[in-house]
Design a protein around this motif. Structure first.
Motif, PDB file in Angstrom:
ATOM      1  N   THR A   9     -26.663  -3.781  13.211  1.00  0.00           N
ATOM      2  CA  THR A   9     -27.936  -3.625  12.518  1.00  0.00           C
ATOM      3  C   THR A   9     -27.689  -2.889  11.209  1.00  0.00           C
ATOM      4  O   THR A   9     -27.254  -1.738  11.221  1.00  0.00           O
ATOM      5  CB  THR A   9     -28.928  -2.808  13.381  1.00  0.00           C
ATOM      6  OG1 THR A   9     -29.036  -3.429  14.646  1.00  0.00           O
ATOM      7  CG2 THR A   9     -30.274  -2.726  12.700  1.00  0.00           C
ATOM      8  N   LYS A 149     -27.193 -13.597   1.104  1.00  0.00           N
ATOM      9  CA  LYS A 149     -26.748 -12.352   1.739  1.00  0.00           C
ATOM     10  C   LYS A 149     -27.623 -12.005   2.940  1.00  0.00           C
ATOM     11  O   LYS A 149     -28.841 -11.964   2.837  1.00  0.00           O
ATOM     12  CB  LYS A 149     -26.776 -11.195   0.741  1.00  0.00           C
ATOM     13  CG  LYS A 149     -25.736 -11.323  -0.346  1.00  0.00           C
ATOM     14  CD  LYS A 149     -25.724 -10.071  -1.186  1.00  0.00           C
ATOM     15  CE  LYS A 149     -24.692 -10.140  -2.257  1.00  0.00           C
ATOM     16  NZ  LYS A 149     -23.360  -9.912  -1.776  1.00  0.00           N
ATOM     17  N   ARG A 150     -26.976 -11.743   4.054  1.00  0.00           N
ATOM     18  CA  ARG A 150     -27.695 -11.279   5.239  1.00  0.00           C
ATOM     19  C   ARG A 150     -27.900  -9.772   5.112  1.00  0.00           C
ATOM     20  O   ARG A 150     -27.057  -9.065   4.592  1.00  0.00           O
ATOM     21  CB  ARG A 150     -26.894 -11.576   6.498  1.00  0.00           C
ATOM     22  CG  ARG A 150     -26.744 -13.045   6.758  1.00  0.00           C
ATOM     23  CD  ARG A 150     -26.185 -13.261   8.157  1.00  0.00           C
ATOM     24  NE  ARG A 150     -25.892 -14.647   8.404  1.00  0.00           N
ATOM     25  CZ  ARG A 150     -26.772 -15.525   8.840  1.00  0.00           C
ATOM     26  NH1 ARG A 150     -28.003 -15.159   9.089  1.00  0.00           N
ATOM     27  NH2 ARG A 150     -26.424 -16.787   9.041  1.00  0.00           N
ATOM     28  N   GLY A 151     -29.044  -9.331   5.559  1.00  0.00           N
ATOM     29  CA  GLY A 151     -29.308  -7.899   5.564  1.00  0.00           C
ATOM     30  C   GLY A 151     -30.024  -7.378   4.333  1.00  0.00           C
ATOM     31  O   GLY A 151     -30.283  -6.185   4.247  1.00  0.00           O
TER      32      GLY A 151
END
Length: 187
Positions: A9, A149-151
């Protein structure tokens, strides 16, 4: 909390850090375009009007096409985010392709503006137009670099997309609208 959960996370601070490189690249592009437009001696000729009566008419109509597609972009983005009632498999591809085509319509316009005219700061409308154009391509680069982009924070794409739409409307008002209301509707 296990070791894998801790790293699966993204933390809030690290998510914002993901935007630093795209923002720096976008800022560099906007700055480079402005510097080039200022330092490059205008040639007076860049892109042939391709069936239009002249380069101003070409720029006005291509920018109008891009602005109309930008409206479609906003509507399909709102549908994808669940803010409009229409859904379907056509929404996402329509969003992507309308964005691609809108961007492609701006390229000959920007090329002509930069190469043939350059950045001008002697008239307020043209100065604002020059600044908006540089910012448009900087924000576009930022959005395209942040997109995969993830996050990244959830607000990233709506904010950058909204900025692109606002900049394109500003570009349309300072160019196409001016052309159609001052010179007239010509093809």
């Amino acid at each position: 909390m296990s070791h894998t959960q801790q790293y699966s996370t993204p933390r809030r601070g690290s998510a914002v850090v993901l935007l630093v490189v795209p923002a720096l690249v976008g800022g560099a592009i906007a700055t480079a375009l402005g510097v080039y437009g200022e330092l490059h001696p205008p040639t007076g000729f860049a892109v042939g009007p391709g069936g239009f009566t002249g380069p101003l008419a070409m720029k006005a109509w291509l920018t109008t096409g891009a602005a109309l597609l930008a409206i479609l972009q906003v509507l399909t983005a709102m549908a994808m985010w669940g803010k409009l009632p229409f859904q379907g498999a056509w929404v996402e591809p329509t969003h992507r392709w309308s964005g691609r085509i809108a961007f492609l319509l701006t390229v000959p316009v920007a090329f002509h503006c930069l190469y043939a005219v350059g950045a001008r700061y002697d008239e307020p409308r043209v100065m604002i137009h020059s600044i908006l154009g540089c910012l448009f391509y900087g924000i576009f680069a930022t959005k395209m670099l942040a997109l995969p982009k993830r996050g990244v924070p959830g607000w990233t794409l709506p904010v950058l997309g909204g900025l692109l739409f606002t900049l394109l409307v500003g570009l349309w008002l300072t160019s196409s609208f001016w052309f159609f209301t001052t010179i007239g509707v010509q093809f």
